[in-house]
Design a protein around this motif. Structure first.
Motif, PDB file in Angstrom:
ATOM      1  N   GLY A  42       0.819  -1.197   0.000  1.00  0.00           N
ATOM      2  CA  GLY A  42       0.000   0.000   0.000  1.00  0.00           C
ATOM      3  C   GLY A  42       0.856   1.252   0.000  1.00  0.00           C
ATOM      4  O   GLY A  42       2.028   1.213   0.372  1.00  0.00           O
ATOM      5  N   PRO A  43       0.302   2.371  -0.428  1.00  0.00           N
ATOM      6  CA  PRO A  43       1.056   3.629  -0.421  1.00  0.00           C
ATOM      7  C   PRO A  43       1.489   4.024   0.989  1.00  0.00           C
ATOM      8  O   PRO A  43       0.751   3.799   1.950  1.00  0.00           O
ATOM      9  CB  PRO A  43       0.052   4.638  -0.993  1.00  0.00           C
ATOM     10  CG  PRO A  43      -0.930   3.812  -1.775  1.00  0.00           C
ATOM     11  CD  PRO A  43      -1.038   2.526  -1.028  1.00  0.00           C
TER      12      PRO A  43
ATOM     13  N   TYR B  36     -10.270   2.314  -0.988  1.00  0.00           N
ATOM     14  CA  TYR B  36      -9.814   2.763  -2.290  1.00  0.00           C
ATOM     15  C   TYR B  36      -9.717   1.565  -3.230  1.00  0.00           C
ATOM     16  O   TYR B  36      -9.417   0.443  -2.811  1.00  0.00           O
ATOM     17  CB  TYR B  36      -8.425   3.417  -2.203  1.00  0.00           C
ATOM     18  CG  TYR B  36      -8.415   4.805  -1.635  1.00  0.00           C
ATOM     19  CD1 TYR B  36      -8.196   5.014  -0.274  1.00  0.00           C
ATOM     20  CD2 TYR B  36      -8.602   5.917  -2.449  1.00  0.00           C
ATOM     21  CE1 TYR B  36      -8.176   6.299   0.248  1.00  0.00           C
ATOM     22  CE2 TYR B  36      -8.579   7.199  -1.931  1.00  0.00           C
ATOM     23  CZ  TYR B  36      -8.362   7.376  -0.579  1.00  0.00           C
ATOM     24  OH  TYR B  36      -8.350   8.645  -0.064  1.00  0.00           O
ATOM     25  N   GLN B  38      -7.683   0.434  -6.744  1.00  0.00           N
ATOM     26  CA  GLN B  38      -6.574   0.809  -7.606  1.00  0.00           C
ATOM     27  C   GLN B  38      -6.468  -0.179  -8.767  1.00  0.00           C
ATOM     28  O   GLN B  38      -6.165  -1.351  -8.570  1.00  0.00           O
ATOM     29  CB  GLN B  38      -5.247   0.850  -6.845  1.00  0.00           C
ATOM     30  CG  GLN B  38      -4.098   1.408  -7.673  1.00  0.00           C
ATOM     31  CD  GLN B  38      -2.825   1.604  -6.862  1.00  0.00           C
ATOM     32  OE1 GLN B  38      -2.619   0.957  -5.843  1.00  0.00           O
ATOM     33  NE2 GLN B  38      -1.961   2.510  -7.307  1.00  0.00           N
ATOM     34  N   PRO B  44      -4.900   5.291  -6.702  1.00  0.00           N
ATOM     35  CA  PRO B  44      -6.076   4.847  -5.939  1.00  0.00           C
ATOM     36  C   PRO B  44      -7.275   5.750  -6.185  1.00  0.00           C
ATOM     37  O   PRO B  44      -7.132   6.969  -6.292  1.00  0.00           O
ATOM     38  CB  PRO B  44      -5.600   4.948  -4.484  1.00  0.00           C
ATOM     39  CG  PRO B  44      -4.111   4.867  -4.550  1.00  0.00           C
ATOM     40  CD  PRO B  44      -3.746   5.552  -5.827  1.00  0.00           C
ATOM     41  N   PHE B  46     -11.115   6.725  -4.746  1.00  0.00           N
ATOM     42  CA  PHE B  46     -12.025   6.675  -3.595  1.00  0.00           C
ATOM     43  C   PHE B  46     -13.276   5.865  -3.929  1.00  0.00           C
ATOM     44  O   PHE B  46     -13.864   6.032  -4.996  1.00  0.00           O
ATOM     45  CB  PHE B  46     -12.414   8.103  -3.217  1.00  0.00           C
ATOM     46  CG  PHE B  46     -13.453   8.218  -2.151  1.00  0.00           C
ATOM     47  CD1 PHE B  46     -14.806   8.182  -2.454  1.00  0.00           C
ATOM     48  CD2 PHE B  46     -13.075   8.394  -0.839  1.00  0.00           C
ATOM     49  CE1 PHE B  46     -15.769   8.313  -1.474  1.00  0.00           C
ATOM     50  CE2 PHE B  46     -14.029   8.530   0.161  1.00  0.00           C
ATOM     51  CZ  PHE B  46     -15.376   8.488  -0.159  1.00  0.00           C
ATOM     52  N   PHE B  89      -7.748  -1.269  -1.232  1.00  0.00           N
ATOM     53  CA  PHE B  89      -7.027  -0.887  -0.018  1.00  0.00           C
ATOM     54  C   PHE B  89      -7.993  -0.269   0.976  1.00  0.00           C
ATOM     55  O   PHE B  89      -8.846   0.540   0.584  1.00  0.00           O
ATOM     56  CB  PHE B  89      -5.961   0.169  -0.312  1.00  0.00           C
ATOM     57  CG  PHE B  89      -4.835  -0.293  -1.177  1.00  0.00           C
ATOM     58  CD1 PHE B  89      -4.850  -0.046  -2.536  1.00  0.00           C
ATOM     59  CD2 PHE B  89      -3.747  -0.942  -0.620  1.00  0.00           C
ATOM     60  CE1 PHE B  89      -3.796  -0.450  -3.338  1.00  0.00           C
ATOM     61  CE2 PHE B  89      -2.692  -1.349  -1.420  1.00  0.00           C
ATOM     62  CZ  PHE B  89      -2.718  -1.105  -2.779  1.00  0.00           C
ATOM     63  N   PHE B 104      -2.299   3.235   4.809  1.00  0.00           N
ATOM     64  CA  PHE B 104      -2.871   2.200   3.957  1.00  0.00           C
ATOM     65  C   PHE B 104      -2.475   0.811   4.413  1.00  0.00           C
ATOM     66  O   PHE B 104      -1.387   0.594   4.945  1.00  0.00           O
ATOM     67  CB  PHE B 104      -2.365   2.366   2.513  1.00  0.00           C
ATOM     68  CG  PHE B 104      -3.020   3.476   1.741  1.00  0.00           C
ATOM     69  CD1 PHE B 104      -2.565   4.780   1.859  1.00  0.00           C
ATOM     70  CD2 PHE B 104      -4.071   3.216   0.894  1.00  0.00           C
ATOM     71  CE1 PHE B 104      -3.161   5.808   1.135  1.00  0.00           C
ATOM     72  CE2 PHE B 104      -4.665   4.230   0.151  1.00  0.00           C
ATOM     73  CZ  PHE B 104      -4.216   5.522   0.276  1.00  0.00           C
ATOM     74  N   GLY B 105      -3.360  -0.128   4.146  1.00  0.00           N
ATOM     75  CA  GLY B 105      -3.039  -1.529   4.296  1.00  0.00           C
ATOM     76  C   GLY B 105      -2.306  -2.037   3.072  1.00  0.00           C
ATOM     77  O   GLY B 105      -2.047  -1.291   2.127  1.00  0.00           O
ATOM     78  N   THR B 106      -2.011  -3.336   3.072  1.00  0.00           N
ATOM     79  CA  THR B 106      -1.262  -3.935   1.974  1.00  0.00           C
ATOM     80  C   THR B 106      -2.096  -4.052   0.713  1.00  0.00           C
ATOM     81  O   THR B 106      -1.589  -3.909  -0.385  1.00  0.00           O
ATOM     82  CB  THR B 106      -0.746  -5.325   2.379  1.00  0.00           C
ATOM     83  OG1 THR B 106       0.010  -5.196   3.580  1.00  0.00           O
ATOM     84  CG2 THR B 106       0.108  -5.921   1.291  1.00  0.00           C
TER      85      THR B 106
END
Lengths: 114, 114
Positions: A42-43, B36, B38, B44, B46, B89, B104-106
């Motif tokens: 993730g970012p 998000y 991506q 990403p 919303f 994410f 952010f998560g992974t």
């Protein structure tokens, strides 16, 4: 209306070099944030600027710096590039600063360090 | 430290089925959560957000559920379509911050099979 734009799209640099990435926010947006996204993750937050002042900084070394111009566009500079700096660099803009302002992301600049 | 993580790195569903993407967060002081999407080569986008004083919020074909007791967030996508294929994410903003910083998560890769 145009979204967030970033330049260049792709960039290849050599270790030890310096790079400048550019971001133009959505018209009317005064806040710009920078994120680093390593492949498969993730970012990660790098910086936020609002009204030309730094409002937040992530856990990145001093090799990373940024600034915001009077027209609210922004540059991210990275000195003494390392292989680990290879990533997608994302810029996001919003109208204000604070947790509830929706952020709009650009397509990113893909930086490859060899 | 603060982190937002995901249970499943990859989710494969049939077109027309419902999808559920899960996320765990560690900071009990988190105030605002965002999902998000991506797509490949893009920044990403919303999808939907929820504040910590809510436990459910619905959008068009998407629903976000927040369980603060177990610090869990989920995104439900109804009637999943091929265009929903992307990495999803969850992100969180720390309470009380004056910045736009997102954690952010992974990410979870959603693969929709026709």
């Amino acid at each position: 209306d145009a979204g967030v734009t970033q330049s260049p799209t792709h960039l290849i640099k050599t270790r030890g070099q310096q790079v400048t990435l550019r971001c133009s926010p959505i018209s009317g947006h005064k806040s710009v944030s920078w994120y680093q996204q390593v492949l498969g993750q993730g970012p990660q937050f790098i910086f936020q600027y609002y009204e030309k002042e730094e409002r937040g900084r992530g856990n990145f070394p001093d090799r990373f710096s940024a600034r915001q111009f009077p027209n609210y566009s922004s540059e991210l500079n990275v000195n003494a590039l390392l292989l680990g700096d290879s990533a997608l660099y994302l810029c996001a803009s919003s109208t204000g600063t604070g947790p509830f302002y929706e952020q709009y992301f650009g397509p990113g600049t893909r930086l490859t360090v060899t | 430290g603060e982190s937002v993580g995901l249970h499943l790195p990859t989710l494969s569903v049939q077109e027309g089925d419902n999808s559920i993407i899960n996320c765990a967060y560690s900071n009990s002081a988190s105030d605002y959560f965002i999902w998000y999407k991506q797509e490949s080569g893009k920044g990403p986008q919303f999808i939907i957000d929820i504040r910590s004083n809510m436990d459910k919020r619905q959008g068009q074909r998407v629903t976000v559920l927040l369980n603060k007791t177990v610090k869990h967030l989920s995104l439900q996508i109804a009637a999943t379509q091929p265009g929903d294929s992307a990495v999803y994410f969850c992100a969180d903003t720390p309470w009380g911050g004056a910045t736009n910083k997102l954690i952010f998560g992974t990410g979870t890769l959603l693969a929709v099979q026709p």
